[in-house]
Design an enzyme around this catalytic site. Structure first.
Site, PDB file in Angstrom:
ATOM      1  N   HIS A   1      -4.063  -7.747  -3.904  1.00  0.00           N
ATOM      2  CA  HIS A   1      -4.499  -7.655  -5.542  1.00  0.00           C
ATOM      3  C   HIS A   1      -5.003  -9.520  -5.015  1.00  0.00           C
ATOM      4  CE1 HIS A   1      -3.117 -10.480  -8.758  1.00  0.00           C
ATOM      5  NE2 HIS A   1      -2.841  -9.853  -9.249  1.00  0.00           N
TER       6      HIS A   1
ATOM      7  N   ASP B   1       3.576 -10.331   0.679  1.00  0.00           N
ATOM      8  CA  ASP B   1       4.154 -10.260  -0.905  1.00  0.00           C
ATOM      9  C   ASP B   1       4.664  -9.022  -1.288  1.00  0.00           C
ATOM     10  OD1 ASP B   1       2.788  -9.897  -3.545  1.00  0.00           O
ATOM     11  OD2 ASP B   1       1.344 -10.064  -3.239  1.00  0.00           O
TER      12      ASP B   1
ATOM     13  N   GLN C   1       5.888  -6.296  -5.620  1.00  0.00           N
ATOM     14  CA  GLN C   1       6.177  -4.853  -6.489  1.00  0.00           C
ATOM     15  C   GLN C   1       6.748  -4.311  -5.018  1.00  0.00           C
ATOM     16  OE1 GLN C   1       4.456  -3.683  -9.114  1.00  0.00           O
ATOM     17  NE2 GLN C   1       3.057  -5.067  -9.334  1.00  0.00           N
TER      18      GLN C   1
ATOM     19  N   LYS D   1       8.578  -9.756 -12.643  1.00  0.00           N
ATOM     20  CA  LYS D   1       8.879  -8.554 -12.087  1.00  0.00           C
ATOM     21  C   LYS D   1      10.508  -8.053 -11.487  1.00  0.00           C
ATOM     22  CE  LYS D   1       4.261  -8.992 -10.557  1.00  0.00           C
ATOM     23  NZ  LYS D   1       2.932  -8.211 -11.081  1.00  0.00           N
TER      24      LYS D   1
ATOM     25  N   CYS E   1      -6.170  -6.509 -11.007  1.00  0.00           N
ATOM     26  CA  CYS E   1      -6.240  -7.672 -10.438  1.00  0.00           C
ATOM     27  C   CYS E   1      -6.885  -6.932  -8.616  1.00  0.00           C
ATOM     28  CB  CYS E   1      -5.414  -8.334  -9.974  1.00  0.00           C
ATOM     29  SG  CYS E   1      -5.057  -9.395 -11.949  1.00  0.00           S
TER      30      CYS E   1
HETATM   31  N1  PMP Z   1       0.682  -9.484  -5.820  1.00  0.00           N
HETATM   32  C1  PMP Z   1       0.932  -8.082  -6.460  1.00  0.00           C
HETATM   33  C2  PMP Z   1       0.661  -7.273  -5.692  1.00  0.00           C
HETATM   34  C3  PMP Z   1       1.253  -8.523  -7.623  1.00  0.00           C
HETATM   35  O1  PMP Z   1       1.786  -6.948  -7.865  1.00  0.00           O
HETATM   36  C4  PMP Z   1       1.170  -9.580  -8.640  1.00  0.00           C
HETATM   37  C5  PMP Z   1       1.788  -9.364 -10.089  1.00  0.00           C
HETATM   38  N2  PMP Z   1       0.334  -8.256 -10.454  1.00  0.00           N
HETATM   39  C6  PMP Z   1       0.816 -10.826  -7.970  1.00  0.00           C
HETATM   40  C7  PMP Z   1       0.348 -10.768  -6.291  1.00  0.00           C
HETATM   41  C8  PMP Z   1       0.440 -12.088  -8.658  1.00  0.00           C
HETATM   42  O2  PMP Z   1       2.200 -12.161  -8.887  1.00  0.00           O
HETATM   43  P1  PMP Z   1       2.093 -13.190 -10.687  1.00  0.00           P
HETATM   44  O3  PMP Z   1       0.782 -12.731 -11.472  1.00  0.00           O
HETATM   45  O4  PMP Z   1       3.105 -12.689 -11.074  1.00  0.00           O
HETATM   46  O5  PMP Z   1       2.011 -14.620  -9.916  1.00  0.00           O
END
Ligand code: PMP
Length: 388
Positions: free
Chosen positions: A105, A182, A185, A208, A346
């Site tokens: 991401h 990270d 997910q 999440k 993203c």
């Molecule tokens: N890493 C991953 C794998 C994600 O899916 C996300 C959220 N889409 C993030 C980081 C960022 O998370 P947040 O927007 O809650 O800061």
């Protein structure tokens, strides 16, 4: 939604909130509200206790060794920014290397790019194959004695791939590198034991995991957190301030400057209670069944291509239909009451790898049903007839 029952299939972006979480936040603001820490009155002491109780709940939820290894942030993005800044300052020097993967991401790419630029360090990327799985054949050429940090996603938000993080952690440690996972997910799908994983840092967002927005977590090994410099500065994170010099507070407060999201953290505690009651294993099983069903059903649609066909997957189904732009697909599905995410999620470098502009992504939570997948299937067939 648009005259239909809502079919919410955007759980990888964020999950809906249980009543117990909403009620906990409401009660806290209605009758228990005060700022926390350093106070002489009962209302503030109780609020502090509740806030700190969530820290204990998080500790138990991921089996951290020490409650002070849990730091509250604003979310995964904030957690990764904190780690890149603080670790960057503490340990990255010219010529050092930081390793990420091709399926990260943006939140786990950009902060490291900035540190690498600042410190004249090198960012290396573990490649993937066309199924969306990491290629680890030449990993010894990527993770070497020059590697200081490996920051890797546990489960890909765009593909659903579950990465072999235990193997990567062992490999990185054998070269003396620290590992950040990270888990944005994975925390909502998989049972996590940070001690068993032996990762150095583990980050995720509350929203999440059926909790409020604006709250995240860093788990970090105490001996590392103790050596790292603070990220943001100001109130709460200090021990003593004079105009000549400031000394910093102990863990975890050293990393929690300013008034935190008190109600959010307390609401997050209720979300952890809710998930623990159902059981993450039960959630995982239901979601695996939903993914299998969706995969089997949607692949019956001619011209539908699944993006991300790893052997080991969580409940994310990214797809395209020949001749239809993903944005058109998502917009049309919305007319059937279906909430799905479309775009690059993203992960632009990942989309570049697949040479696609983006995908349509259905992501399932345990509260979804096979009937909802049938609705998606019917809607996609109708859209295909109209646009295909
Ligand atoms: N890493 C991953 C794998 C994600 O899916 C996300 C959220 N889409 C993030 C980081 C960022 O998370 P947040 O927007 O809650 O800061």
């Amino acid at each position: 939604m648009n005259g239909k029952d809502l079919v919410f299939l955007d759980n990888a972006a964020s999950t809906q909130k249980p009543k117990s979480v909403l009620e906990r936040i409401n009660n806290f603001y209605s009758s228990q509200y005060a700022n926390i820490h350093r106070s002489a009155y009962t209302l503030a002491e109780n609020a502090t206790q509740e806030y700190e109780n969530t820290r204990k709940k998080v500790q138990n939820f991921i089996n951290a060794n020490d409650v002070n290894e849990i730091i509250f942030t604003k979310g995964t993005t904030d957690s990764l920014n904190l780690l890149s800044y603080s670790l960057g300052k503490y340990m990255i020097k010219e010529g050092d290397e930081i390793v990420i993967s091709a399926m990260e991401h943006h939140a786990n790419i950009v902060p490291w790019q900035i540190i690498c630029e600042d410190k004249k360090a090198k960012l290396k990327v573990i490649p993937i194959n066309s199924n969306g799985e990491l290629i680890l054949d030449n990993i010894n050429e990527i993770i070497t004695e020059k590697t200081k940090i490996v920051s890797i996603v546990h489960i890909s938000n765009s593909l659903g791939t579950i990465n072999p993080i235990k193997e990567i952690i062992e490999l990185a440690h054998s070269q003396g590198a620290y590992v950040i996972i990270d888990a944005a997910q994975s925390i909502q799908h998989k049972k996590i034991d940070v001690q068993e994983l032996d990762c150095d840092f583990f980050v995720f967002s509350a929203h999440k995991l059926y909790g409020p927005t604006g709250v995240g977590v860093i788990y970090g090994k105490k001996e590392l957190l103790e050596k790292m410099p603070p990220y943001q500065t100001g109130g709460e994170m200090i021990a003593k301030v004079t105009f000549e010099k400031t000394t910093f507070n102990v863990l975890p407060y050293k990393f929690e400057a300013g008034t935190p999201n008190i109600a959010g953290v307390i609401g997050f505690g209720a979300a952890i209670d809710y998930i623990s009651k159902i059981g993450i294993d039960v959630i995982d099983k239901v979601e695996s069944e939903l993914l299998d069903y969706a995969h089997q059903k949607l692949t019956q649609i001619e011209g539908l291509r699944v993006i991300g066909t790893a052997k080991n997957k969580a409940s994310v189904l990214s797809f395209l239909i020949d001749g239809i732009h993903p944005t058109d697909l998502g917009t049309m599905a919305n007319a059937y009451g279906i909430a799905m995410r479309v775009g690059h999620h993203c992960t632009q470098p990942l989309m570049d790898f697949f040479e696609i502009p983006g995908t349509c992504r259905a992501s399932f939570a345990f509260y979804n049903t096979k009937e909802e997948i049938d609705i998606l299937f019917d809607a996609l067939n109708r859209i295909k007839k109209l646009l295909g």
